[in-house]
Motif scaffolding. Structure first.
Motif, short mmCIF file in Angstrom:
data_model
loop_
_atom_site.label_atom_id
_atom_site.label_comp_id
_atom_site.label_asym_id
_atom_site.label_seq_id
_atom_site.Cartn_x
_atom_site.Cartn_y
_atom_site.Cartn_z
N GLY A 126 0.82 -1.21 0.00
CA GLY A 126 0.00 0.00 0.00
C GLY A 126 0.85 1.26 0.00
N GLU A 127 1.94 1.25 0.78
CA GLU A 127 2.84 2.40 0.81
C GLU A 127 3.53 2.61 -0.54
OE1 GLU A 127 5.52 1.94 4.08
OE2 GLU A 127 3.91 2.05 5.55
N ALA A 128 3.91 1.52 -1.20
CA ALA A 128 4.53 1.63 -2.52
C ALA A 128 3.54 2.24 -3.51
CB ALA A 128 5.01 0.27 -3.01
N SER A 129 2.28 1.83 -3.41
CA SER A 129 1.25 2.39 -4.27
C SER A 129 1.08 3.88 -4.02
CB SER A 129 -0.08 1.67 -4.02
OG SER A 129 -1.14 2.32 -4.69
N MET A 130 1.09 4.27 -2.74
CA MET A 130 0.94 5.68 -2.40
C MET A 130 2.13 6.49 -2.93
SD MET A 130 0.44 7.50 1.33
CE MET A 130 -0.82 6.33 1.76
N LEU A 131 3.33 5.94 -2.79
CA LEU A 131 4.52 6.63 -3.28
C LEU A 131 4.44 6.85 -4.78
CD1 LEU A 131 7.38 7.78 -2.90
CD2 LEU A 131 8.24 5.45 -3.18
N LEU A 132 4.06 5.81 -5.52
CA LEU A 132 3.93 5.96 -6.97
C LEU A 132 2.84 6.96 -7.34
CD1 LEU A 132 4.50 2.35 -8.31
CD2 LEU A 132 5.82 4.38 -8.85
N SER A 133 1.76 6.97 -6.58
CA SER A 133 0.69 7.96 -6.83
C SER A 133 1.21 9.38 -6.64
CB SER A 133 -0.49 7.72 -5.89
OG SER A 133 -1.14 6.52 -6.20
N LEU A 134 2.03 9.56 -5.60
CA LEU A 134 2.58 10.89 -5.33
C LEU A 134 3.62 11.29 -6.38
CD1 LEU A 134 2.97 10.63 -1.46
CD2 LEU A 134 1.30 12.03 -2.71
N LEU A 135 4.35 10.31 -6.90
CA LEU A 135 5.36 10.60 -7.92
C LEU A 135 4.77 10.76 -9.32
CD1 LEU A 135 8.26 8.20 -6.88
CD2 LEU A 135 8.22 10.69 -6.72
N ALA A 136 3.58 10.24 -9.55
CA ALA A 136 2.98 10.24 -10.89
C ALA A 136 2.95 11.62 -11.56
CB ALA A 136 1.58 9.63 -10.84
N PRO A 137 2.57 12.69 -10.84
CA PRO A 137 2.57 13.99 -11.50
C PRO A 137 3.97 14.46 -11.93
CG PRO A 137 1.28 14.09 -9.47
CD PRO A 137 2.00 12.77 -9.49
N HIS A 138 4.99 13.85 -11.35
CA HIS A 138 6.38 14.24 -11.62
C HIS A 138 7.13 13.14 -12.38
CE1 HIS A 138 5.36 17.30 -8.69
NE2 HIS A 138 5.03 16.34 -7.87
N GLU A 139 6.37 12.25 -13.01
CA GLU A 139 6.97 11.08 -13.66
C GLU A 139 8.05 11.44 -14.67
OE1 GLU A 139 5.74 7.04 -16.10
OE2 GLU A 139 4.15 8.28 -15.26
N ALA A 140 7.80 12.42 -15.51
CA ALA A 140 8.79 12.79 -16.53
C ALA A 140 10.10 13.24 -15.88
CB ALA A 140 8.23 13.89 -17.43
N ALA A 141 10.00 14.03 -14.82
CA ALA A 141 11.21 14.50 -14.14
C ALA A 141 11.94 13.34 -13.46
CB ALA A 141 10.84 15.56 -13.10
N VAL A 142 11.19 12.43 -12.85
CA VAL A 142 11.81 11.27 -12.19
C VAL A 142 12.54 10.41 -13.22
CG1 VAL A 142 11.36 9.10 -10.96
CG2 VAL A 142 10.18 11.20 -10.26
N ARG A 143 11.88 10.16 -14.33
CA ARG A 143 12.51 9.35 -15.39
C ARG A 143 13.77 10.04 -15.93
NH1 ARG A 143 9.71 4.98 -17.03
NH2 ARG A 143 7.55 4.80 -16.39
N ALA A 144 13.70 11.36 -16.09
CA ALA A 144 14.87 12.10 -16.59
C ALA A 144 16.02 12.02 -15.60
CB ALA A 144 14.50 13.55 -16.85
N LEU A 145 15.73 12.15 -14.30
CA LEU A 145 16.77 12.05 -13.28
C LEU A 145 17.41 10.67 -13.26
CD1 LEU A 145 15.14 13.98 -10.31
CD2 LEU A 145 17.21 14.61 -11.53
N VAL A 146 16.58 9.64 -13.34
CA VAL A 146 17.11 8.26 -13.32
C VAL A 146 17.95 8.01 -14.57
CG1 VAL A 146 16.47 5.82 -13.43
CG2 VAL A 146 15.29 7.35 -11.85
N THR A 147 17.47 8.47 -15.70
CA THR A 147 18.22 8.28 -16.95
C THR A 147 19.55 9.03 -16.88
OG1 THR A 147 16.19 8.04 -18.20
CG2 THR A 147 18.15 8.61 -19.44
N ALA A 148 19.54 10.27 -16.39
CA ALA A 148 20.78 11.05 -16.28
C ALA A 148 21.76 10.37 -15.32
CB ALA A 148 20.47 12.46 -15.81
N HIS A 149 21.24 9.85 -14.22
CA HIS A 149 22.09 9.17 -13.24
C HIS A 149 22.66 7.88 -13.83
CE1 HIS A 149 23.56 8.06 -9.29
NE2 HIS A 149 23.05 6.87 -9.48
N ALA A 150 21.84 7.13 -14.54
CA ALA A 150 22.28 5.87 -15.13
C ALA A 150 23.30 6.08 -16.24
CB ALA A 150 21.08 5.10 -15.66
N ASP A 151 23.26 7.25 -16.89
CA ASP A 151 24.19 7.54 -17.99
C ASP A 151 25.59 7.90 -17.51
OD1 ASP A 151 22.28 6.97 -19.85
OD2 ASP A 151 21.71 9.07 -20.20
#
Length: 99
Positions: free
Chosen positions: A62-87
């Motif tokens: 349930g907490e993981a679901s809540m975290l993803l719900s809270l991150l959803a509006p910022h999904e593009a930024a999260v993905r960009a940060l992860v991609t930049a970090h992975a690169d």
């Protein structure tokens, strides 16, 4: 070399699926608790530990679901940060457990 892999599924969809899974877990856990309570010996210490572990697992989902719900509006930024970090060479491995 390990690599960070982001799921392609949108965060909102993942959050919904996790919420449904958590609700199923809670329902199943209740059934297990009722069954264990109906045993002639009642709830033993190990049964109580099992029920507590099952409840904790459902709560974590349930907490993981809540975290993803809270991150959803910022999904593009999260993905960009992860991609930049992975690169960055060597950086992706530094944050993975067991590496």
């Amino acid at each position: 070399m390990s690599r960070i892999v982001m799921p392609e599924t949108p965060f909102t969809e993942l959050a919904f699926e996790l919420r449904v899974y958590a609700q199923r877990e809670v329902s199943t856990n209740l059934d297990v608790e009722v069954f264990l309570s109906s045993l002639p010996a009642g709830l033993t210490t190990s049964h109580r530990r099992l029920v507590a572990d099952l409840r904790a697992s459902a709560a974590l989902i349930g907490e993981a679901s809540m975290l993803l719900s809270l991150l959803a509006p910022h999904e593009a930024a999260v993905r960009a940060l992860v991609t930049a970090h992975a690169d960055q060479p060597g950086e992706a491995d530094a944050c993975l457990p067991g590496t």
